[in-house]
Design a protein around this motif. Structure first.
Motif, PDB file in Angstrom:
ATOM      1  N   PRO A   1       0.812  -1.225   0.000  1.00  0.00           N
ATOM      2  CA  PRO A   1       0.000   0.000   0.000  1.00  0.00           C
ATOM      3  C   PRO A   1       0.840   1.268   0.000  1.00  0.00           C
ATOM      4  CG  PRO A   1      -0.029  -1.049   2.161  1.00  0.00           C
ATOM      5  CD  PRO A   1       0.659  -1.996   1.226  1.00  0.00           C
ATOM      6  N   THR A   2       0.391   2.249  -0.766  1.00  0.00           N
ATOM      7  CA  THR A   2       1.009   3.576  -0.764  1.00  0.00           C
ATOM      8  C   THR A   2       0.522   4.337   0.467  1.00  0.00           C
ATOM      9  OG1 THR A   2      -0.830   4.569  -1.975  1.00  0.00           O
ATOM     10  CG2 THR A   2       0.974   3.632  -3.304  1.00  0.00           C
ATOM     11  N   ASP A   3       1.136   5.474   0.746  1.00  0.00           N
ATOM     12  CA  ASP A   3       0.669   6.320   1.855  1.00  0.00           C
ATOM     13  C   ASP A   3      -0.803   6.681   1.656  1.00  0.00           C
ATOM     14  OD1 ASP A   3       3.178   6.208   2.955  1.00  0.00           O
ATOM     15  OD2 ASP A   3       3.679   8.315   2.588  1.00  0.00           O
ATOM     16  N   ALA A   4      -1.162   7.043   0.414  1.00  0.00           N
ATOM     17  CA  ALA A   4      -2.548   7.430   0.138  1.00  0.00           C
ATOM     18  C   ALA A   4      -3.505   6.268   0.418  1.00  0.00           C
ATOM     19  CB  ALA A   4      -2.687   7.902  -1.309  1.00  0.00           C
TER      20      ALA A   4
ATOM     21  N   CYS B   1      -0.924   6.177   9.819  1.00  0.00           N
ATOM     22  CA  CYS B   1      -1.670   7.307   9.251  1.00  0.00           C
ATOM     23  C   CYS B   1      -1.277   8.618   9.935  1.00  0.00           C
ATOM     24  CB  CYS B   1      -3.175   7.083   9.365  1.00  0.00           C
ATOM     25  SG  CYS B   1      -3.802   5.836   8.219  1.00  0.00           S
ATOM     26  N   ARG B   2      -1.149   8.584  11.256  1.00  0.00           N
ATOM     27  CA  ARG B   2      -0.733   9.792  11.979  1.00  0.00           C
ATOM     28  C   ARG B   2       0.635  10.260  11.494  1.00  0.00           C
ATOM     29  NH1 ARG B   2      -2.097   7.484  17.166  1.00  0.00           N
ATOM     30  NH2 ARG B   2      -4.262   7.968  17.593  1.00  0.00           N
ATOM     31  N   ALA B   3       1.566   9.312  11.307  1.00  0.00           N
ATOM     32  CA  ALA B   3       2.911   9.658  10.846  1.00  0.00           C
ATOM     33  C   ALA B   3       2.864  10.234   9.427  1.00  0.00           C
ATOM     34  CB  ALA B   3       3.818   8.431  10.893  1.00  0.00           C
ATOM     35  N   ILE B   4       2.028   9.660   8.582  1.00  0.00           N
ATOM     36  CA  ILE B   4       1.887  10.136   7.197  1.00  0.00           C
ATOM     37  C   ILE B   4       1.374  11.577   7.188  1.00  0.00           C
ATOM     38  CG2 ILE B   4       0.557   9.831   5.062  1.00  0.00           C
ATOM     39  CD1 ILE B   4       0.715   6.729   5.699  1.00  0.00           C
ATOM     40  N   TRP B   5       0.321  11.836   7.977  1.00  0.00           N
ATOM     41  CA  TRP B   5      -0.229  13.200   8.045  1.00  0.00           C
ATOM     42  C   TRP B   5       0.791  14.161   8.655  1.00  0.00           C
ATOM     43  CZ3 TRP B   5      -4.290  15.021   5.555  1.00  0.00           C
ATOM     44  CH2 TRP B   5      -5.285  14.127   5.135  1.00  0.00           C
ATOM     45  N   ALA B   6       1.502  13.714   9.688  1.00  0.00           N
ATOM     46  CA  ALA B   6       2.492  14.571  10.359  1.00  0.00           C
ATOM     47  C   ALA B   6       3.627  14.950   9.409  1.00  0.00           C
ATOM     48  CB  ALA B   6       3.042  13.875  11.600  1.00  0.00           C
ATOM     49  N   ALA B   7       3.913  14.070   8.448  1.00  0.00           N
ATOM     50  CA  ALA B   7       4.986  14.333   7.486  1.00  0.00           C
ATOM     51  C   ALA B   7       4.546  15.281   6.369  1.00  0.00           C
ATOM     52  CB  ALA B   7       5.476  13.008   6.898  1.00  0.00           C
ATOM     53  N   GLY B   8       3.283  15.753   6.431  1.00  0.00           N
ATOM     54  CA  GLY B   8       2.823  16.746   5.467  1.00  0.00           C
ATOM     55  C   GLY B   8       1.946  16.214   4.353  1.00  0.00           C
TER      56      GLY B   8
ATOM     57  N   ARG C   1      -1.077  15.426   2.085  1.00  0.00           N
ATOM     58  CA  ARG C   1      -2.392  16.004   1.825  1.00  0.00           C
ATOM     59  C   ARG C   1      -2.990  15.268   0.639  1.00  0.00           C
ATOM     60  NH1 ARG C   1      -1.265  17.016   6.008  1.00  0.00           N
ATOM     61  NH2 ARG C   1      -1.135  18.976   7.115  1.00  0.00           N
ATOM     62  N   PRO C   2      -4.259  14.864   0.721  1.00  0.00           N
ATOM     63  CA  PRO C   2      -4.877  14.109  -0.379  1.00  0.00           C
ATOM     64  C   PRO C   2      -4.766  14.856  -1.700  1.00  0.00           C
ATOM     65  CG  PRO C   2      -6.328  14.159   1.524  1.00  0.00           C
ATOM     66  CD  PRO C   2      -5.177  15.094   1.820  1.00  0.00           C
ATOM     67  N   GLY C   3      -4.363  14.141  -2.736  1.00  0.00           N
ATOM     68  CA  GLY C   3      -4.272  14.735  -4.060  1.00  0.00           C
ATOM     69  C   GLY C   3      -3.003  15.535  -4.302  1.00  0.00           C
TER      70      GLY C   3
ATOM     71  N   VAL D   1       0.577  14.563  -6.900  1.00  0.00           N
ATOM     72  CA  VAL D   1       0.833  14.876  -8.302  1.00  0.00           C
ATOM     73  C   VAL D   1       1.142  16.355  -8.514  1.00  0.00           C
ATOM     74  CG1 VAL D   1      -0.161  14.813 -10.617  1.00  0.00           C
ATOM     75  CG2 VAL D   1      -0.642  12.972  -9.006  1.00  0.00           C
ATOM     76  N   ALA D   2       0.396  17.222  -7.870  1.00  0.00           N
ATOM     77  CA  ALA D   2       0.467  18.654  -8.159  1.00  0.00           C
ATOM     78  C   ALA D   2       1.855  19.280  -8.005  1.00  0.00           C
ATOM     79  CB  ALA D   2      -0.553  19.400  -7.310  1.00  0.00           C
ATOM     80  N   PRO D   3       2.592  19.055  -6.915  1.00  0.00           N
ATOM     81  CA  PRO D   3       3.867  19.758  -6.773  1.00  0.00           C
ATOM     82  C   PRO D   3       4.838  19.515  -7.935  1.00  0.00           C
ATOM     83  CG  PRO D   3       3.256  18.780  -4.693  1.00  0.00           C
ATOM     84  CD  PRO D   3       2.279  18.284  -5.731  1.00  0.00           C
TER      85      PRO D   3
END
Length: 105
Positions: free
Chosen positions: A28-31, A74-81, A83-85, A88-90
């Motif tokens: 599984p990916t972070d998303a 999940c907490r670690a993923i969110w803490a690392a910045g 954001r859904p979607g 790709v954008a950056p």
């Protein structure tokens, strides 16, 4: 609960597609980890969509995670910045600016 006591969830159809994708994921990916956590919370205690709830639990088992472990990841993923979607954008914005810089005289 008996079948006639079950409620239909308004997001069932889109969630069903997502759960099928999660079930198919080997690594599984972070998303996908975040999606599983989100869906587990959404359907926790929901009186219906039992097939979805079973498949969410099955996905956790296939990925070798407990609910607590998933929550910590999940907490670690969110803490690392995360954001859904934003996966790709950056890059798209960055490469556009890079190209523009190179083209200017």
């Amino acid at each position: 609960p008996m079948a006639e006591d079950q409620q239909a969830h308004p997001l069932y159809a889109t969630d069903r597609d997502l759960v099928d994708q999660l079930l198919a994921a080997q690594q599984p990916t972070d998303a996908q980890l975040v999606d599983l956590g989100r869906l587990l919370m959404r359907y926790s205690g929901f009186p219906g969509a039992l097939d979805l709830q079973d498949d969410l639990a099955k996905t956790l088992r296939l990925w070798g995670l407990s609910r607590d472990e998933l929550q910590q990841r999940c907490r670690a993923i969110w803490a690392a910045g995360y954001r859904p979607g934003a996966e790709v954008a950056p890059q798209a914005v960055g490469s556009g600016f890079d190209t523009a810089d190179q083209d200017s005289p």
